[in-house]
Design a protein around this motif. Structure first.
Motif, short mmCIF file in Angstrom:
data_model
loop_
_atom_site.label_atom_id
_atom_site.label_comp_id
_atom_site.label_asym_id
_atom_site.label_seq_id
_atom_site.Cartn_x
_atom_site.Cartn_y
_atom_site.Cartn_z
N GLN A 75 -12.55 -20.43 -46.68
CA GLN A 75 -13.13 -20.77 -47.98
C GLN A 75 -14.66 -20.73 -47.94
N ASN A 76 -15.21 -20.90 -46.75
CA ASN A 76 -16.67 -20.97 -46.62
C ASN A 76 -17.16 -20.04 -45.52
N SER A 77 -18.45 -19.73 -45.56
CA SER A 77 -19.07 -18.95 -44.49
C SER A 77 -19.37 -19.86 -43.31
N GLY A 78 -19.55 -19.24 -42.14
CA GLY A 78 -19.88 -20.02 -40.95
C GLY A 78 -19.74 -19.20 -39.69
N LEU A 105 -20.87 -28.79 -40.10
CA LEU A 105 -20.13 -29.38 -41.21
C LEU A 105 -20.00 -30.89 -41.05
N SER A 160 -17.68 -32.09 -48.64
CA SER A 160 -18.01 -31.88 -47.23
C SER A 160 -16.80 -32.14 -46.34
N ALA A 163 -14.54 -29.15 -46.60
CA ALA A 163 -15.07 -28.01 -45.85
C ALA A 163 -14.66 -28.09 -44.38
N GLU A 166 -11.00 -27.19 -44.18
CA GLU A 166 -10.78 -25.77 -44.44
C GLU A 166 -11.43 -24.87 -43.40
N ALA A 167 -12.09 -25.46 -42.42
CA ALA A 167 -12.72 -24.67 -41.37
C ALA A 167 -11.69 -24.14 -40.37
N THR A 190 -18.32 -14.33 -43.44
CA THR A 190 -18.16 -14.80 -44.81
C THR A 190 -16.67 -14.69 -45.15
N PRO A 191 -16.23 -15.29 -46.23
CA PRO A 191 -14.81 -15.17 -46.59
C PRO A 191 -14.35 -13.73 -46.76
#
Length: 346
Positions: A75-78, A105, A160, A163, A166-167, A190-191
């Protein structure tokens, strides 16, 4: 030589008469061969109606597909720090697949919690400040602002926390990993740049397309036979499980997707997506009925007739027909099993 000279003219005249008679004979024969009421033994074929079973079938080309296909994305970039599978691996339902770096996060979550505590303290200070005063419109707006600020802090904290959860990617189905966009850890993703595809091989079915002129002839639950090109000696009893309500996009004609059950044990992955084959659907069937070759039929302004041999003559006989397939047709009225039907070969 004297004989030829003496009778030369007569011989020529005789030859011309013979040629004329021969041509006339051939023309008469040609006219007779074109007359449909005259039997031409050299070209026409005489058949007898037979009592047998007949069925109308529809053959559709298609391929193997699957109903359970999961395309997983973060769902998020990382930063991608862990991948627990590789292409070809089997996974269980809700098994973890990959994970992003959670350190940043978690720090963001702690920051949001601290902001929440700060705003909560300010909220109570404001409440204490105005608890003994008359609540005017101005005071009420101040109290509302502190409440809104506190609510926003709670929402930020929950985001938060989501996130972090969802990581880590989890597979919603049991199946086989068929694609990993980014197989290397330590890269920032990225997603859109890191997806994982998982397919359940036990959910395979046979998919085809059917023309709009024929879709009205079929129904869900209708029996069919499936043949897969990769297994030429096998056939599978099946049935229609799905008929699309909307046409397939991008086709030059109007066709609809149709799905068939594929009753196979696919634990060893014998039946793979994209394998071609055919679906054979029985539309109609009648047993012990009168049948003739389809080539024997003729059309007379929308009326159907056949030529029936009566001694040396051919009689134009109108008939009513029923089920037909690629080579035969059922006769409902007009013929019996003792008739001799002629297939004209003009």
């Amino acid at each position: 030589m004297k004989f030829l000279s003496k009778y030369k003219n007569k011989i020529i005249i005789g030859l011309l008469i013979f040629i004329a008679l021969f041509i006339a004979f051939k023309q008469v024969q040609a006219q007779k061969s074109k007359d449909p009421t005259v039997l031409n033994p050299k070209k026409d074929i005489v058949v007898t109606p037979v009592v047998q079973n007949i069925k109308s079938e529809l053959t559709l080309a298609g391929s193997v597909s699957a109903s359970e296909i999961a395309n997983l994305r973060f769902q998020n970039s990382g930063k991608l720090v862990w991948i627990g599978v590789k292409i070809g691996d089997r996974v269980k339902k809700w098994q973890s697949i990959a994970s992003l770096d959670k350190a940043q996060l978690q720090k963001s979550l702690q920051t949001q919690f601290n902001n929440y505590r700060t705003n909560l303290s300010q909220f109570w200070d404001t409440q204490d400040k105005y608890k003994d005063t008359v609540v005017t419109d101005t005071v009420q707006r101040i109290l509302d602002r502190t409440q809104y600020s506190l609510d926003n802090n709670v929402i930020s904290y929950e985001i938060s926390d989501m996130a972090i959860k969802e990581a880590t990617l989890y597979s919603p189905i049991a199946g086989v990993v068929t694609n990993i966009d980014q197989p290397l850890t330590g890269t920032n993703i990225t997603p859109a740049t890191a997806s994982f595809t998982i397919i359940n091989p036990e959910s395979v079915f046979f998919k085809s397309e059917i023309d709009q002129a024929e879709v009205t002839k079929i129904y869900i639950g209708q029996k069919a036979t499936i043949r897969i090109d990769a297994f030429p000696d096998a056939s599978y009893d099946s049935e229609i499980t799905y008929i699309s309500f909307i046409p397939v996009a991008g086709q030059t004609s109007t066709v609809y997707e149709i799905r068939f059950k594929l009753p196979v044990d696919n634990k060893n992955l014998s039946y793979r997506l994209g394998m071609d084959g055919d679906a054979l659907i029985t539309l109609e069937q009648q047993d012990n009925v009168l049948v003739i070759p389809l080539d024997a039929l003729n059309d007379d302004n929308g009326k159907t007739y056949v030529w029936v041999k009566n001694n040396n003559d051919l009689v134009k006989t109108y008939v009513s027909t029923g089920i037909e397939n690629e080579s035969e047709i059922q006769i409902l009225e007009g013929l019996n099993s003792n008739d001799s039907v002629v297939i004209k070969k003009i």
